[in-house]
Design an enzyme around this catalytic site. Structure first.
Site, PDB file in Angstrom:
ATOM      1  N   CYS A   4       0.952  -0.985   0.060  1.00  0.00           N
ATOM      2  CA  CYS A   4      -0.119   0.089   0.043  1.00  0.00           C
ATOM      3  C   CYS A   4       0.810   1.269   0.052  1.00  0.00           C
ATOM      4  O   CYS A   4       0.407   2.342  -0.572  1.00  0.00           O
ATOM      5  CB  CYS A   4      -0.931  -0.116   1.207  1.00  0.00           C
ATOM      6  SG  CYS A   4      -2.199  -1.506   0.944  1.00  0.00           S
ATOM      7  N   CYS A  25      13.920   5.360  -5.324  1.00  0.00           N
ATOM      8  CA  CYS A  25      12.206   4.988  -5.237  1.00  0.00           C
ATOM      9  C   CYS A  25      11.817   5.676  -3.943  1.00  0.00           C
ATOM     10  O   CYS A  25      12.440   6.705  -3.678  1.00  0.00           O
ATOM     11  CB  CYS A  25      12.105   3.691  -5.415  1.00  0.00           C
ATOM     12  SG  CYS A  25      12.780   2.357  -4.207  1.00  0.00           S
TER      13      CYS A  25
END
Length: 390
Positions: free
Chosen positions: A201, A348
């Site tokens: 998530c 990232c």
């Protein structure tokens, strides 16, 4: 599947508890005996996050006698969009402590046990054995397999749920269920899916209200198991799509190829079969946020490439970075167009996706590539606190 009550009604209700739970006592299927079973129960909730929040609140409100909470994380502002057991004033606090205070405020008759630690192979058997029922609200496959295998070895049932973006899933697993028709998580997933096919998530997002829908189903299954009412989700998988407002119920069968569980294993390695368990220190070269800052300030020629999705890039990005999403970055076409000797820093959100891209680039002959240790979150924390986090 209908199952006998999991917990014996050994505890008695006080006068105040009879008043508090009166709406339960009026239901014939629950009644006084069912409420006593709830009070006698010991339930461990793994994770006080998106799913653990509604599960803990509703089990506490329902009168579960003892609730265990295991979580090693602290409350972050980005949690509050969905983790409703925490509040603004809890930011920075350990999640188990914040959850305990919310439970005490909701129902002082519930005993709360805190486990301020990460569930691991070393502690899982001892923690799980102390409870009647386990509720798994974790968001990564390594912990899910650990929970499953530990519950199988301990003979414990558990309720499982998962969420991602607009979809959620719920089921019950109990290898040693009465009647000999038990199933476990490996019947649903005999092998973990590739990491790139199962983003968390934190990487892919989740609609906050979805946690309430799936968490309520999980708490419902827990109450049914404890009291022995209704048909449980053992042998079925519920799939809920919030956008379509649709439910599908898929029958589960024992997977013929699943592994016999006779002990706990290295679950990080099991869920990352292509990643070495203990790579040499120089195999995955990293650079810290402060080191990258110094390099940029010194004018060193470096390509900073952001491999996150476009939605994450739109939220926040480092000035001067170039956006090439992970799947595109790992393509033959993109790699062939790049100079293998250029100094490249990948990043990232937290470092896992950039690590995967770096490994792929090394296989293609790139020799001067590093991954930003801790990702853009480390950059925000250590270098530029003016940027928003997520």
């Amino acid at each position: 599947m209908r199952l006998p009550p999991l917990v014996n009604p050994v505890e008695e209700l006080s006068k105040d508890e009879i008043s508090r739970y009166s709406r339960h006592l009026l239901i014939p299927e629950v009644g006084l005996e069912g409420q006593r079973r709830l009070k006698s129960s010991k339930v461990l909730v793994i994770g006080a996050g998106g799913l653990g929040s509604p599960v803990l609140l509703y089990l506490a409100a329902a009168g579960a006698g003892t609730l265990g909470i295991i979580d090693f994380d602290v409350v972050d502002e980005s949690n509050l969009q969905r983790q409703i057991i925490h509040g603004q004033s809890d930011i920075g606090r350990p999640k188990p402590e914040s959850a305990r205070d919310a439970i005490n405020e909701l129902n002082p008759y519930v005993k709360v046990r805190l486990h301020r630690e990460r569930l691991e192979v070393a502690n899982a058997p001892g923690i799980i054995s102390a409870y009647d029922l386990i509720v798994d609200g974790t968001d990564n496959f390594a912990t899910r397999y650990l929970v499953n295998d530990a519950c199988v070895l301990a003979g414990k049932p558990y309720v499982w749920g998962s969420i991602f973006r607009f979809e959620g899933q719920v089921s019950v697993f109990w290898e040693n269920a009465p009647g000999g028709n038990g199933l476990n998580y490996r019947d649903l997933y005999p092998e973990p899916p590739p990491a790139e096919m199962a983003p968390s998530c934190a990487e892919g997002g989740v609609l906050g209200i979805l946690c309430a829908s799936i968490g309520a189903m999980m708490a419902t299954e827990a109450i049914k198991l404890i009291t022995g009412i209704g048909e449980t989700m053992l042998g079925r998988l519920a799939v809920y799509d919030a956008l379509d407002m649709s439910y599908r119920f898929i029958p589960l069968r024992r997977a013929p190829s699943r592994t016999l569980i006779n002990g706990l294993i290295d679950y990080q390695q099991f869920c990352s079969p292509n990643r070495p368990a203990a790579a040499p220190a120089n195999a995955i070269p990293v650079i810290s946020a402060r080191e990258l800052k110094e390099i940029k300030e010194n004018g060193t020629d470096v390509q900073l490439i952001d491999v996150r999705g476009i939605e994450e890039w739109n939220i926040v990005h480092i000035e001067g970075a170039k956006h090439i999403p992970k799947n595109q970055m790992m393509s033959e076409e993109v790699l062939a167009a790049m100079n293998k000797e250029d100094f490249i820093v990948l990043h990232c959100k937290m470092g896992m996706r950039s690590r995967d891209v770096l490994i792929a680039m090394q296989k293609h002959g790139f020799t001067n590539v590093k991954s930003l240790d801790g990702g853009i979150l480390a950059w925000i924390k250590e270098v530029d606190q003016s940027l928003p986090t997520y």
